[in-house]
Design an enzyme around this catalytic site. Structure first.
Site, PDB file in Angstrom:
ATOM      1  CG  PHE A 148      -1.719   1.303   1.332  1.00  0.00           C
ATOM      2  CD1 PHE A 148      -2.874   1.480   0.589  1.00  0.00           C
ATOM      3  CD2 PHE A 148      -1.289   2.333   2.160  1.00  0.00           C
ATOM      4  CE1 PHE A 148      -3.594   2.655   0.670  1.00  0.00           C
ATOM      5  CE2 PHE A 148      -2.006   3.519   2.249  1.00  0.00           C
ATOM      6  CZ  PHE A 148      -3.160   3.680   1.506  1.00  0.00           C
ATOM      7  CG  LEU A 172       0.821  -0.436   5.907  1.00  0.00           C
ATOM      8  CD1 LEU A 172       0.277  -0.038   7.273  1.00  0.00           C
ATOM      9  CD2 LEU A 172      -0.291  -0.381   4.865  1.00  0.00           C
ATOM     10  CD  GLU A 173       6.478   4.630  -0.257  1.00  0.00           C
ATOM     11  OE1 GLU A 173       6.910   5.734  -0.633  1.00  0.00           O
ATOM     12  OE2 GLU A 173       6.521   3.605  -0.945  1.00  0.00           O
ATOM     13  CG  LEU A 174       1.418   4.440   5.923  1.00  0.00           C
ATOM     14  CD1 LEU A 174       0.917   4.240   7.347  1.00  0.00           C
ATOM     15  CD2 LEU A 174       0.319   4.135   4.917  1.00  0.00           C
TER      16      LEU A 174
END
Length: 635
Positions: free
Chosen positions: A310, A333-335
């Site tokens: 994501f 997760l790359e937020l």
């Protein structure tokens, strides 16, 4: 030719042919050596051309990417399609279905209307990818490299079209597209071709003394079908990056793109499908899903999806992670980020100013690894503010596609934002900082005189910014530079680590050793020294060993994305242990331990003696343990 020269200088050839002896031997055998090596070179080149050369393919160029393309305006640009904009009718009239409208956010021009996927269609796409993956998982790395090489050749040859497609769908400039879309994606493909197999080939592991007759190996098996859920800010790179990693690892992939960039993403992924077909593989291996959030669970909760990557906001990332728990699907997760640039005392500000400006205003700040905070020593604060104020005041924002179409001479440094939904919130944060004694350059929505339907925000400078301000702690994802003065280096480190984000950072200074000391104290996944964002390229490129991997911490996410670890995260590492010399020695159960046990005392003495023999401290202890083992076995 480099290969030929290296072969001619190979010490093995010179030794065998006697070229290292006397001069007369060199003179006599040199023509023979050249002939022999040239023959090897021709065979090698022929092999490369036959098995590794790029396969040509083509796909139709989308009309809106042409500078001469004309379209209609949407009065109120929205992703709600014909429901709120009846002037734009969908190409399909299916009752009860939802539609997604694509438009150029820099001009408001309508690009296309698409039928959104429902749950049944999403399920069908996942199944088709799974069926294609059954054959794809058995392909060789050579076959996979050929696909990547063909894509690289196509991208280089069609880079201008690809850049225009990205510009049309996001409003960015051609330079932002070239740097963030084309260059970065090419770098990833180069790394995968050169080093991807090294990361995924079977790996031998060390054993211990007790298992000296065993050999341990780890193989990396494809998971099956994985999913990529990606953001809109770099439609080419964000789509191709997880797809390349997935297919090179032997997986199929379902890519769920943002509603904002369905038009460009469909075309970019269509190129990969066309490439797969041209190379003799199924184009169904890669699927594009575009739907509204309420249908996204069909991807995140599918039992056929074995991994999710994501890229997006923290809010949505949390929902994806929660949905994935239904089948315990692993998630990367790359937020968000609030990346600082720590500028150490006595740094030459003019030397690095251009890098800082690119770090802040690249893609109009819509960049997960963009610089949002510049931490500068109080003695140099005024100089830095003056540099930024002067440069930013000269920046021009507008539509690069409209500029090309009209043949304008004016250069556009900044494009539009993807939407104006966050403008009021941005203006409030900036206004609050101004009321707290910060000085502001820009800071408002910009009414572009030629594109009244576009979404523009003024390139902005805010300073001095204090840690306590909301603007210093919230991710802006906008063209806003925050200048934060500090008095000591320790204070600068505290400020840098003071947010809930920890994606990337950079440190600048006249002494590299001092920069490294500061870098090691920053709480983040990646740091550049006297540079910006190169960790995002060097983790993919072939010239910086070892390969770097993004490690996300805090609210910036978790997991591995890129590098060997990123590829391996899309596989199932399977440990296999087998006998080194099966005809000589194999595991057997001594009688003293065989069922039914004859004597608990003898069995215990045997195992405890074995432990002392194998792991005891000192040779005396080990010998006593061996004697105990022998005696227990005799009884």
């Amino acid at each position: 030719m480099d290969t030929l020269i290296s072969l001619m200088n190979h010490p093995y050839l010179t030794m065998k042919l006697g070229l290292g002896s006397e001069k007369r031997n060199i003179d006599a055998l040199y023509p023979l050596t050249v002939f022999f090596v040239f023959g090897i070179y021709l065979v090698y080149e022929r092999y490369q051309q036959t098995h590794n050369s790029a396969v040509p393919f083509s796909i139709p160029t989308p009309h809106p990417s042409s500078p001469t393309w004309e379209a209609v305006f949407i009065k109120e640009p929205t992703i709600e399609s014909h429901i709120t904009t009846p002037d734009i009718m969908p190409p399909m009239n299916v009752p009860g279905r939802k539609y997604i409208t694509s438009f150029d956010p820099s001009t408001g021009l309508h690009i296309g209307t698409f039928l959104a996927d429902n749950e049944q269609e999403i399920e069908g796409k996942i199944k088709r990818a799974a069926e294609a993956q059954k054959k794809w998982k058995n392909t060789t790395f050579q076959q996979r490299r050929r696909v990547v090489r063909s894509l690289l050749k196509w991208l280089v040859e069609n880079q201008e079209v690809c850049a225009r497609v990205a510009c049309r769908d996001t409003g960015k400039t051609l330079i932002d597209a070239a740097l963030g879309e084309i260059l970065t994606t090419c770098s990833k493909m180069e790394w995968i071709m050169n080093y991807g197999e090294d990361a995924l080939r079977p790996e031998t592991r060390h054993s211990n003394f007790m298992m000296f007759y065993k050999k341990s190996q780890v193989i990396y098996e494809p998971l099956g079908v994985v999913a990529g859920i990606v953001s809109w800010n770099y439609p080419l790179h964000n789509a191709w990056s997880p797809i390349l990693a997935a297919i090179f690892s032997g997986n199929g992939i379902v890519l769920k793109c943002s509603e904002h960039v369905i038009w460009s993403t469909t075309w970019f992924v269509g190129a990969i499908s066309a490439c797969l077909k041209a190379c003799g593989h199924s184009g169904e291996l890669v699927q594009v899903v575009c739907c509204y959030p309420e249908e996204a669970d069909a991807v995140t909760q599918s039992p056929l999806i074995k991994h999710i990557t994501f890229i997006g906001s923290e809010t949505v990332g949390r929902k994806v992670a929660q949905a994935a728990t239904k089948h315990l699907t692993p998630v990367t997760l790359e937020l968000g980020g609030k990346d600082p640039a720590v500028i150490l005392p006595n740094t030459d500000l003019k030397k690095w100013a251009s890098i800082w400006l690119r770090g802040v205003y690249q893609n109009m700040g819509q960049n997960c690894i963009g610089i949002e905070r510049l931490l500068v020593h109080i003695d140099q604060y005024d100089d830095l503010f003056e540099i930024f104020s002067d440069r930013v005041a000269k920046m021009r924002v507008g539509s690069v596609m409209a500029t090309i179409q009209a043949g304008y001479v004016t250069t556009v440094e900044g494009g539009s934002m993807i939407t104006g939904d966050r403008f009021r919130g941005l203006e409030k944060l900036i206004k609050d900082a101004e009321e707290d004694n910060a000085y502001v350059i820009g800071g408002r929505e910009y009414a572009q005189p030629y594109h009244e339907n576009g979404y523009y925000f003024e390139p902005t400078v805010v300073g001095p910014v204090k840690e306590s301000m909301d603007i210093a702690n919230q991710e802006l994802f906008a063209p806003v530079a925050l200048l934060m003065p500090y008095e000591t280096v320790e204070e600068a480190i505290q400020i840098a680590n003071g947010t809930r984000y920890a994606l990337g950072a950079s440190v600048f200074g006249p002494d590299q050793e001092d920069c490294l000391k500061v870098a090691k104290q920053l709480e983040c996944g990646m740091v550049s020294i006297n540079d910006f964002g190169v960790f995002y390229v060097s983790r993919l490129a072939s010239f910086v060993p070892p390969r770097l991997t993004i490690r996300r911490t805090k609210a910036s996410g978790y997991g591995r994305f890129g590098g060997p670890e990123g590829l391996r995260s899309l596989t199932n590492p399977k440990a296999i242990i087998y006998d080194r010399w099966p005809s000589l020695i194999q595991t057997s159960i001594p009688k003293v331990l065989d069922y039914p046990l004859r004597s608990l005392r003898s069995s215990w003495e045997f195992t405890s003696g074995l432990v002392r023999f194998m792991y005891g401290d000192g040779w005396r202890t080990r010998i006593r343990g061996l004697i105990t083992v022998v005696n227990a076995a005799r009884r």
